[in-house]
Write an enzyme that holds these catalytic residues in place. Sequence first.
Site, PDB file in Angstrom:
ATOM      1  CE1 TYR A 103       6.686  16.883   6.342  1.00 40.66           C
ATOM      2  CE2 TYR A 103       8.563  15.505   6.930  1.00 40.66           C
ATOM      3  CZ  TYR A 103       7.325  16.042   7.239  1.00 40.66           C
ATOM      4  OH  TYR A 103       6.727  15.754   8.444  1.00 40.66           O
ATOM      5  CB  CYS A 104       8.418  22.487   3.553  1.00 45.06           C
ATOM      6  SG  CYS A 104       9.039  22.939   1.915  1.00 45.06           S
ATOM      7  CB  THR A 105       3.589  23.360   2.269  1.00 44.42           C
ATOM      8  OG1 THR A 105       3.431  23.474   3.685  1.00 44.42           O
ATOM      9  CG2 THR A 105       2.218  23.270   1.610  1.00 44.42           C
TER      10      THR A 105
ATOM     11  CB  ILE B 109       3.208  17.797   1.641  1.00 39.48           C
ATOM     12  CG1 ILE B 109       4.211  17.718   2.791  1.00 39.48           C
ATOM     13  CG2 ILE B 109       2.004  16.905   1.929  1.00 39.48           C
ATOM     14  CD1 ILE B 109       3.750  18.406   4.058  1.00 39.48           C
TER      15      ILE B 109
END
Length: 367
Positions: A212-214, A241
């Site tokens: 996951y990342c932003t 996210i």
Amino acid sequence: MANQGDFPKRTETKKRPLHNIYGKEILRKRLEEENFSRTTLSFYRYVILENVQELRDQLYAEWEILGVLGRIYIAREGINAQLSIPSHNLDFFRKNLDSRNQFKDMQFKIAVEDDSKSFLKLDLKIKKKIVADGLNDDAFDVTNVGKHLSAEEFNLHMEDENSIVVDVRNHYESEIGHFENAILPQSDTFREELRILLELLNGKENHKILMYCTGGIRCEKASAWLKHHGYKDVNQLHGGIISYAHEVSQKGLESKFKGKNFVFDGRLQEAIGNEVISSCHQCGAKCDRHVNCENPGCHVLFIQCPSCSEKFEGCCTLECQNVLHLPKEKQKEIRKGKLNENRFFSKSKIRPKISELYHGILFKSSK
């Protein structure tokens, strides 16, 4: 600025420069005087773009009319945008994107929290890559990305004992918020992150990888990179996210993300969970407030509580606080390196160094 329902039009006859020409004070004053709300959003797409310079200039002219502010990178490989737009122009902006086949049906990630002050100016830059990864894209299949998971699916797979959750962001991002039991690489850049990931996941090629990342863009490249290196079950959180927070709220799901989401604009963060999981780098008190050092020659990003902000006048170290009180000319000399060849002003892992400095020196001397 155009009113709601009116398509914005350029009325002036003189040709305007295709870049910002105003200082921060003027830009900030203009933003404060706006009497309408803004929507902060982000989007990206890997797509081959032709005549990038011409496209950049066209987009700048068209988006300036719409009141767009933000940071947009375009390259031969695609577009990566974080921006804010007057809410009443959002539909016009969507139509503008849809008018180009390369950008049609673009998925927006709408900010979880928005104070309408995320950006001051429109900054549209041409880059070699829309994310600096340091990779040779000809050496592997960049389109062979991981499986995209919804928030509900991501939560479900987190319960699998064979799953490994991996944060594909920099250490200062994950410090204030991350998923439960995630691997948190201590990297300063995405380029460094990719190298560290292979080290941390060595021998786990048969595990289920949950990345996951932003907003999802870094996972696109990172998942393809892992698959190239033999990882067989690579998955990524669709929309990052930001989309996770929206889906959790809309569906009433349990949020497994703790703390806040770091964002690269004037807000610096948005609340996802209610927990404060980080500490002030100077005194160790619970805090997740990122600030930039008030010393213009440093301006490093670090976590500082209100008490330390008052004590150190917004500076990261006593050295920077002392510099802040020097004459302006002397400060300029220091920034140029004339009086401080071995200065402490470096962004490379400066944040943990600040913490170590205060815990190892100041606290020890006070005992």
